[in-house]
Design a protein around this motif. Structure first.
Motif, PDB file in Angstrom:
ATOM      1  N   HIS A 197       0.847  -1.189   0.000  1.00 43.26           N
ATOM      2  CA  HIS A 197       0.000   0.000   0.000  1.00 43.26           C
ATOM      3  C   HIS A 197       0.884   1.241   0.000  1.00 43.26           C
ATOM      4  O   HIS A 197       1.608   1.495   0.975  1.00 43.26           O
ATOM      5  CB  HIS A 197      -0.909   0.003   1.228  1.00 43.26           C
ATOM      6  CG  HIS A 197      -1.940  -1.080   1.218  1.00 43.26           C
ATOM      7  ND1 HIS A 197      -3.288  -0.821   1.229  1.00 43.26           N
ATOM      8  CD2 HIS A 197      -1.829  -2.441   1.195  1.00 43.26           C
ATOM      9  CE1 HIS A 197      -3.960  -1.950   1.220  1.00 43.26           C
ATOM     10  NE2 HIS A 197      -3.100  -2.955   1.202  1.00 43.26           N
ATOM     11  N   ARG A 216      -6.139  -4.296   2.437  1.00 39.72           N
ATOM     12  CA  ARG A 216      -5.943  -3.700   3.756  1.00 39.72           C
ATOM     13  C   ARG A 216      -4.558  -4.021   4.255  1.00 39.72           C
ATOM     14  O   ARG A 216      -3.923  -4.973   3.792  1.00 39.72           O
ATOM     15  CB  ARG A 216      -6.996  -4.180   4.763  1.00 39.72           C
ATOM     16  CG  ARG A 216      -6.691  -5.471   5.536  1.00 39.72           C
ATOM     17  CD  ARG A 216      -6.704  -6.714   4.665  1.00 39.72           C
ATOM     18  NE  ARG A 216      -6.577  -7.946   5.413  1.00 39.72           N
ATOM     19  CZ  ARG A 216      -5.434  -8.574   5.677  1.00 39.72           C
ATOM     20  NH1 ARG A 216      -4.283  -8.079   5.277  1.00 39.72           N
ATOM     21  NH2 ARG A 216      -5.428  -9.708   6.354  1.00 39.72           N
ATOM     22  N   THR A 217      -4.058  -3.234   5.186  1.00 39.11           N
ATOM     23  CA  THR A 217      -2.878  -3.617   5.946  1.00 39.11           C
ATOM     24  C   THR A 217      -3.347  -4.185   7.274  1.00 39.11           C
ATOM     25  O   THR A 217      -4.353  -3.744   7.825  1.00 39.11           O
ATOM     26  CB  THR A 217      -1.937  -2.423   6.175  1.00 39.11           C
ATOM     27  OG1 THR A 217      -2.621  -1.423   6.947  1.00 39.11           O
ATOM     28  CG2 THR A 217      -1.489  -1.825   4.861  1.00 39.11           C
ATOM     29  N   HIS A 246      -1.681  -5.594  10.993  1.00 40.20           N
ATOM     30  CA  HIS A 246      -0.518  -5.807  11.859  1.00 40.20           C
ATOM     31  C   HIS A 246      -0.979  -6.019  13.295  1.00 40.20           C
ATOM     32  O   HIS A 246      -2.126  -5.720  13.642  1.00 40.20           O
ATOM     33  CB  HIS A 246       0.430  -4.605  11.816  1.00 40.20           C
ATOM     34  CG  HIS A 246       0.874  -4.209  10.450  1.00 40.20           C
ATOM     35  ND1 HIS A 246       1.750  -4.951   9.697  1.00 40.20           N
ATOM     36  CD2 HIS A 246       0.543  -3.134   9.684  1.00 40.20           C
ATOM     37  CE1 HIS A 246       1.948  -4.360   8.533  1.00 40.20           C
ATOM     38  NE2 HIS A 246       1.224  -3.260   8.493  1.00 40.20           N
ATOM     39  N   LYS A 293       0.243  -4.415  16.672  1.00 41.11           N
ATOM     40  CA  LYS A 293       1.102  -3.329  17.149  1.00 41.11           C
ATOM     41  C   LYS A 293       1.669  -3.691  18.512  1.00 41.11           C
ATOM     42  O   LYS A 293       0.923  -3.867  19.478  1.00 41.11           O
ATOM     43  CB  LYS A 293       0.293  -2.033  17.237  1.00 41.11           C
ATOM     44  CG  LYS A 293       1.111  -0.814  17.629  1.00 41.11           C
ATOM     45  CD  LYS A 293       0.238   0.435  17.644  1.00 41.11           C
ATOM     46  CE  LYS A 293       1.046   1.669  18.020  1.00 41.11           C
ATOM     47  NZ  LYS A 293       0.189   2.880  18.037  1.00 41.11           N
ATOM     48  N   GLU A 309      -3.936  -3.735  14.346  1.00 40.53           N
ATOM     49  CA  GLU A 309      -3.906  -2.448  13.662  1.00 40.53           C
ATOM     50  C   GLU A 309      -4.254  -2.684  12.198  1.00 40.53           C
ATOM     51  O   GLU A 309      -3.518  -3.365  11.476  1.00 40.53           O
ATOM     52  CB  GLU A 309      -2.534  -1.799  13.796  1.00 40.53           C
ATOM     53  CG  GLU A 309      -2.471  -0.372  13.288  1.00 40.53           C
ATOM     54  CD  GLU A 309      -1.116   0.259  13.551  1.00 40.53           C
ATOM     55  OE1 GLU A 309      -0.988   1.028  14.518  1.00 40.53           O
ATOM     56  OE2 GLU A 309      -0.180  -0.035  12.781  1.00 40.53           O
ATOM     57  N   ASN A 368      -5.173  -0.959   8.539  1.00 38.40           N
ATOM     58  CA  ASN A 368      -5.049   0.280   7.755  1.00 38.40           C
ATOM     59  C   ASN A 368      -4.550   1.437   8.613  1.00 38.40           C
ATOM     60  O   ASN A 368      -4.962   2.582   8.468  1.00 38.40           O
ATOM     61  CB  ASN A 368      -6.391   0.638   7.105  1.00 38.40           C
ATOM     62  CG  ASN A 368      -6.918  -0.462   6.204  1.00 38.40           C
ATOM     63  OD1 ASN A 368      -6.146  -1.143   5.535  1.00 38.40           O
ATOM     64  ND2 ASN A 368      -8.230  -0.660   6.205  1.00 38.40           N
ATOM     65  N   GLY A 369      -3.661   1.097   9.542  1.00 35.35           N
ATOM     66  CA  GLY A 369      -3.067   2.097  10.409  1.00 35.35           C
ATOM     67  C   GLY A 369      -3.901   2.488  11.601  1.00 35.35           C
ATOM     68  O   GLY A 369      -3.474   3.330  12.400  1.00 35.35           O
ATOM     69  N   VAL A 370      -5.071   1.876  11.772  1.00 33.36           N
ATOM     70  CA  VAL A 370      -5.981   2.235  12.864  1.00 33.36           C
ATOM     71  C   VAL A 370      -5.956   1.138  13.932  1.00 33.36           C
ATOM     72  O   VAL A 370      -6.217  -0.034  13.617  1.00 33.36           O
ATOM     73  CB  VAL A 370      -7.416   2.425  12.346  1.00 33.36           C
ATOM     74  CG1 VAL A 370      -8.374   2.682  13.503  1.00 33.36           C
ATOM     75  CG2 VAL A 370      -7.470   3.580  11.347  1.00 33.36           C
ATOM     76  N   ARG A 380     -14.540   5.502  13.734  1.00 38.89           N
ATOM     77  CA  ARG A 380     -13.561   6.414  13.140  1.00 38.89           C
ATOM     78  C   ARG A 380     -14.132   7.815  12.941  1.00 38.89           C
ATOM     79  O   ARG A 380     -13.536   8.630  12.244  1.00 38.89           O
ATOM     80  CB  ARG A 380     -13.071   5.837  11.809  1.00 38.89           C
ATOM     81  CG  ARG A 380     -12.274   4.544  11.960  1.00 38.89           C
ATOM     82  CD  ARG A 380     -12.056   3.825  10.635  1.00 38.89           C
ATOM     83  NE  ARG A 380     -11.445   4.711   9.659  1.00 38.89           N
ATOM     84  CZ  ARG A 380     -11.843   4.818   8.393  1.00 38.89           C
ATOM     85  NH1 ARG A 380     -12.880   4.101   7.961  1.00 38.89           N
ATOM     86  NH2 ARG A 380     -11.230   5.622   7.552  1.00 38.89           N
TER      87      ARG A 380
END
Length: 708
Positions: A197, A284-285, A287, A289, A302, A304-306, A662
Motif C-alpha cells: 500500500h 488492507r494492511t 498488523h 502493534k 492495527e 489500515n493504520g488504525v 472512526r
C-alpha cells in the motif's frame, strides 16, 4: 482441471448391514440417522455410544468415472477432510493411508481407475485404540482437562476426546468434499498474493506455482480482477504485479466497509486454459502493534493504520457430529455475532480448522479472526514423523487461509506455554519439544508462507520462551480467577490486561434446550443426567456459590436458569466495560465462549440450538461501538449512633463513553440516582463530543445514607 465430486452412493458396512449415506458422513451421524443407536446427546447415551469408537469400520462407494476425467493424463483422488486414521483402496489397490484430519490427502489413481464399475473402499481405524497403543509405547502425555489420555499423539480434533464443555465422542468419517481431479498438461499448485500500500495505490504481487507433466511444457498465467462494484479487468499474462488505484479498503466491522475484490488466476499451458484459482481478497494492511508505552508493551490489532479494540468471543466446533455443520448454520451463527456488535472471533486451538465458508463469511461481516493452530492444553512429543506431519498441516492451512481479509493473527497453541510454566506435566524432553515446535518449526513455516501476518507463539503469552506468559503488561492474557477461583465480579477491575483473549462465566442453557436431553425426573441440577451435561469441575457448585452472593435461592429450575444467565451477563459486563474504559492500555476483550457443540451447561452466549442466552443480549450493549458505562467508587463510614444501623456513604460514580468508531460522535449523557423504591434522588444531563477511538471520563459525586 476437470473435477468429479464423489458425494452420493456411499455405504457403511455395519455388521451384516449396508447403511446408505453421502458425504459428509461420520460413524455416529450415520448410525443415528439409521436408528442403529439412540441420540448420544440425550440423557447419558454418550456413555453407550463411546465404545463404538473402539472398533474399525468400512465405507464403500461404487461409481463410474466421467468421460472427461477418464481421458485425462493425470488423475488424483482428493479428500479435503477425512477423520482420521484410514486405509484407502481403489478397485482393491491400496492407495495409501491418512493420519491427520487437518490435512488434505491426494492419491494418484490413473493406473487403477476404470470408466465403469469402480469400488472405492475406506477402512477407518479406531482412534481410541490408536491412542491407547501410543500410550503403551511412549507413555501418557499430561493434559490439563478431562479428556481421553493420548489425544496429543493423534492429529485429530482434540475436543472429540472430551473437554470441560464437550462429550467424549471420538468420531470418524469424511467431513469435507471428495473429488476426482483430472489434468492433461499442468495444474496450479499454489497462488500467493502480497499487498503493498503506497500513495493511495495497492500493488498486488502474484507468486504462482504450477506443476507440469511434460518435459517441454511452458506455462504462463493471466489474472482477472473484479472490483467490489462488479467491474472486471484482465491483467497481461504472467503480470507479476497488478496496481489498483484508488482502492476500496476492507475494514473490520464498525470501522468501515467490508469491500472485497474477486481474483481469478488462469493457468495457460500449450496455449490452452488448464486450471483456475479463484478467491476474494480485501485490500488492507493488518498488523499487531507491539510498542513500548507507559504501561509496558502494547498489543493491538492495527488495520489500515488504525488500532482496533477487539471485541468478540472464542469459537469452538458448532457440533460434535461434524456432518451437521453446514454453511447455512455457520452463517447464522456468525450473523448473530454481528448483531451483538462483535468485530473479532478467536478460533480456539483444540478443535479443527474451519471450512473455507467460515472465513468467507467473516470477510463479508468484518469479523477479524484470531487463528490458533490446532494444539491445546497438553504437550506434544516431537518425533521426526510428527514433525513432518504437522509441517504439512501448517503449510496447507496457512496457504488455504492466508488470503482472507479477516485473518488477523496466527497463534501457535492454546495455553501450552503457561501450562508448562506452571509445571504441569513438564519434563526436559517435552519442554524442549515445545520450544522447537513453537519457536522454530511453526514460525519458520508461517514466515515462509505468510510473512505479512503476525505469528504469536501461544495464548496467553508475553512473546514466548516461557517469559511470564501471564504478564498483565505485555501480550495477551487468560483470566479465570472469576469462576474457577471463586473471586467476585469486581475482581476484574483490579486488572488492566493488554488484551484479554479468554475469560468467562458459566450459565445454564434455556429450559427448552434442557428439555431436549432430559426427562422431567432429571430436571434438577444435581441429578445424574444434569451432571452428565455439566463438564466443568464442580460447575454447579460454583454456580450456587455465586448465586448466594447475587440472588435469593431460585424457587424452581426455570428461575435458576434465568438467574444463572443474568449472573453470566453481569460478570462479563463487569469485565468488558472495565477494559473498554481503559482503551489504549487494554485493546481486546474476547469472551469465552461463543457457542456449544452439544446441549450443555457452559460459558457460551448462544446455546447448541442457537438460542441466545442473556449474555448475548448483554454483549450487544457492552460491545456497542458507542457505549456508556458506569463504575461506582466511594468510601463507606458508619453513623456515630451505633444503634442507627445507618451508614454515611461518600459515593462517586465514574461515567465513561467509549467511541470505537472512526468518526466523532456527539452524544447526550443522562444519568439519575434512585433509591431502593426507584425514587429519583438526583439527575444530570450533559452534552459531549466524543472523538474517534477514545474513551472519555466524567466524575459525578453524591452523598447519601444507606441502611444496613
Amino acid at each position: 482441471m476437470e473435477r468429479q465430486e464423489l458425494k452420493e452412493g456411499w455405504k457403511l458396512r455395519y455388521y451384516d448391514k449396508e447403511l446408505k449415506t453421502q458425504v459428509p458422513f461420520s460413524l455416529y451421524y450415520d448410525l443415528l440417522n439409521h436408528e442403529e443407536i439412540d441420540d448420544p446427546f440425550y440423557r447419558d447415551n454418550e456413555s453407550e455410544a463411546f465404545p463404538l469408537s473402539k472398533e474399525d469400520y468400512t465405507y464403500v462407494l461404487n461409481f463410474d468415472t466421467s468421460h472427461k476425467i477418464i481421458n485425462c493424463k493425470r488423475i488424483w483422488l482428493r479428500f479435503d477432510g477425512i477423520d482420521t486414521l484410514a486405509d484407502i483402496y481403489l478397485n482393491d489397490a491400496f492407495l495409501g493411508e491418512t493420519f491427520n484430519m487437518h490435512r488434505v490427502w491426494e492419491f494418484p489413481v490413473e493406473k487403477y481407475l476404470k470408466e465403469r464399475g469402480n469400488e472405492l473402499r475406506v477402512y477407518f481405524h479406531s482412534p481410541v485404540r490408536y491412542m491407547e497403543e501410543q500410550i503403551r509405547i511412549h507413555g501418557a502425555i499430561p493434559c490439563n482437562t478431562d479428556t481421553l489420555d493420548g489425544f496429543p499423539y493423534l492429529r485429530k480434533s482434540s475436543c472429540m476426546s472430551g473437554w470441560d464443555w464437550g462429550p467424549k465422542l471420538p468420531d470418524m468419517g469424511i467431513f469435507r468434499k471428495v473429488e476426482l481431479l483430472g489434468a492433461d498438461k499442468a495444474r496450479i499448485q499454489d497462488v500467493h498474493i502480497r499487498q503493498q500500500h503506497v500513495d493511495r495505490k495497492v500493488r498486488l504481487a502474484f507468486q504462482v506455482k504450477a506443476l507440469t507433466f511434460g518435459a517441454d511444457e511452458n506455462w504462463t498465467y493471466r489474472v482477472v480482477i473484479t472490483t467490489p462494484e462488479g467491474n472486471s479487468f484482465t491483467a497481461a499474462p504472467s503480470p507479476g504485479e497488478v496496481e489498483i488505484a484508488n482502492p476500496r479498503l476492507w475494514w473490520p466491522r464498525g470501522y468501515g466497509e467490508q469491500n472485497l475484490y474477486g481474483i481469478r488466476v488462469e493457468l495457460i499451458c500449450g496455449g490452452q486454459l488448464q486450471d483456475i484459482w479463484e478467491r476474494r481478497i480485501g485490500l488492507r494492511t493488518m498488523h499487531v502493534k507491539r510498542e513500548k508505552d507507559p504501561w509496558g508493551e502494547s498489543f493491538a490489532h492495527e488495520v489500515n493504520g488504525v488500532p482496533i479494540f477487539a471485541m468478540g468471543a472464542d469459537y469452538i466446533p458448532e457440533d460434535s457430529l461434524l456432518p451437521r455443520v453446514k454453511e447455512a448454520k455457520t452463517r447464522e451463527l456468525l450473523t448473530q455475532c454481528a448483531l451483538a456488535n462483535y468485530n473479532t472471533i478467536r478460533v480456539w486451538g483444540g478443535a479443527y480448522y474451519p471450512d473455507d465458508c467460515f472465513y468467507d463469511i467473516c470477510d463479508e461481516l468484518g469479523l477479524l479472526v484470531w487463528q490458533d493452530f490446532m494444539f491445546a492444553c497438553a504437550t506434544y512429543l516431537l518425533t521426526d514423523a510428527f514433525e513432518e506431519n504437522i509441517s504439512h498441516e501448517i503449510e496447507e492451512n496457512v496457504r488455504r487461509i492466508r488470503h482472507h481479509a479477516c485473518l488477523g493473527i496466527w497463534c501457535g497453541n492454546n495455553e501450552m506455554e503457561s501450562f508448562l510454566v506452571e509445571g504441569f506435566g513438564e519434563t526436559p524432553r517435552l519442554r524442549g519439544d515445545y520450544t522447537r515446535m513453537y519457536s522454530y518449526i511453526i514460525p519458520k513455516i508461517v514466515e515462509r508462507e505468510d510473512p505479512d501476518t503476525c505469528y504469536w507463539p501461544s495464548s496467553p503469552s508475553s512473546g514466548g520462551d516461557f517469559d511470564d506468559p501471564q504478564d498483565e503488561n505485555r501480550g495477551d492474557a487468560h483470566y479465570w480467577e472469576v469462576w474457577h477461583g471463586f473471586k467476585p465480579f469486581p475482581e476484574y477491575r483490579k486488572h488492566k490486561f493488554r488484551y484479554a483473549s479468554e475469560f468467562g462465566f458459566e450459565s445454564l442453557p434455556s429450559f427448552k434446550t434442557i428439555e431436549t436431553f432430559t426427562l422431567p425426573v432429571d430436571r434438577n441440577v444435581f441429578s445424574y443426567v444434569m451432571e452428565k451435561h455439566q463438564r466443568s469441575n464442580n460447575g454447579y457448585a460454583k454456580m450456587m456459590v455465586y448465586m448466594a452472593q447475587y440472588f435469593l435461592y431460585p424457587k424452581d429450575l426455570p428461575s435458576l436458569i434465568y438467574a444463572s444467565q443474568l449472573m453470566q451477563g453481569q460478570a462479563m459486563r463487569y469485565a468488558v466495560e472495565h477494559w473498554r474504559r481503559y482503551r489504549g492500555q487494554c485493546m481486546g476483550a474476547i469472551v469465552w465462549q461463543l457457542n456449544d457443540c452439544w446441549p450443555v451447561a457452559s460459558w457460551s452466549s448462544i446455546d447448541y440450538f442457537g438460542r441466545w442466552k442473556a449474555l448475548h443480549y448483554f454483549e450487544k450493549r457492552f460491545f456497542a461501538p458507542v457505549m456508556i458505562s458506569c463504575c461506582e467508587e466511594g468510601l463507606l463510614t458508619q453513623d456515630p449512633n451505633p444503634n442507627a444501623r445507618m451508614y454515611e456513604v461518600e459515593k462517586s460514580i465514574r461515567l465513561n463513553v467509549a467511541n470505537e468508531t472512526r468518526e466523532a460522535q456527539k452524544v447526550t449523557v443522562l444519568w439519575s440516582l434512585r433509591d431502593n423504591c426507584s425514587n429519583i434522588i438526583g439527575r444530570e444531563q450533559q452534552e459531549e463530543l466524543i472523538v474517534p477511538l477514545l474513551a472519555v471520563y466524567g466524575w459525578i459525586r453524591h452523598s447519601f445514607l444507606m441502611q444496613d
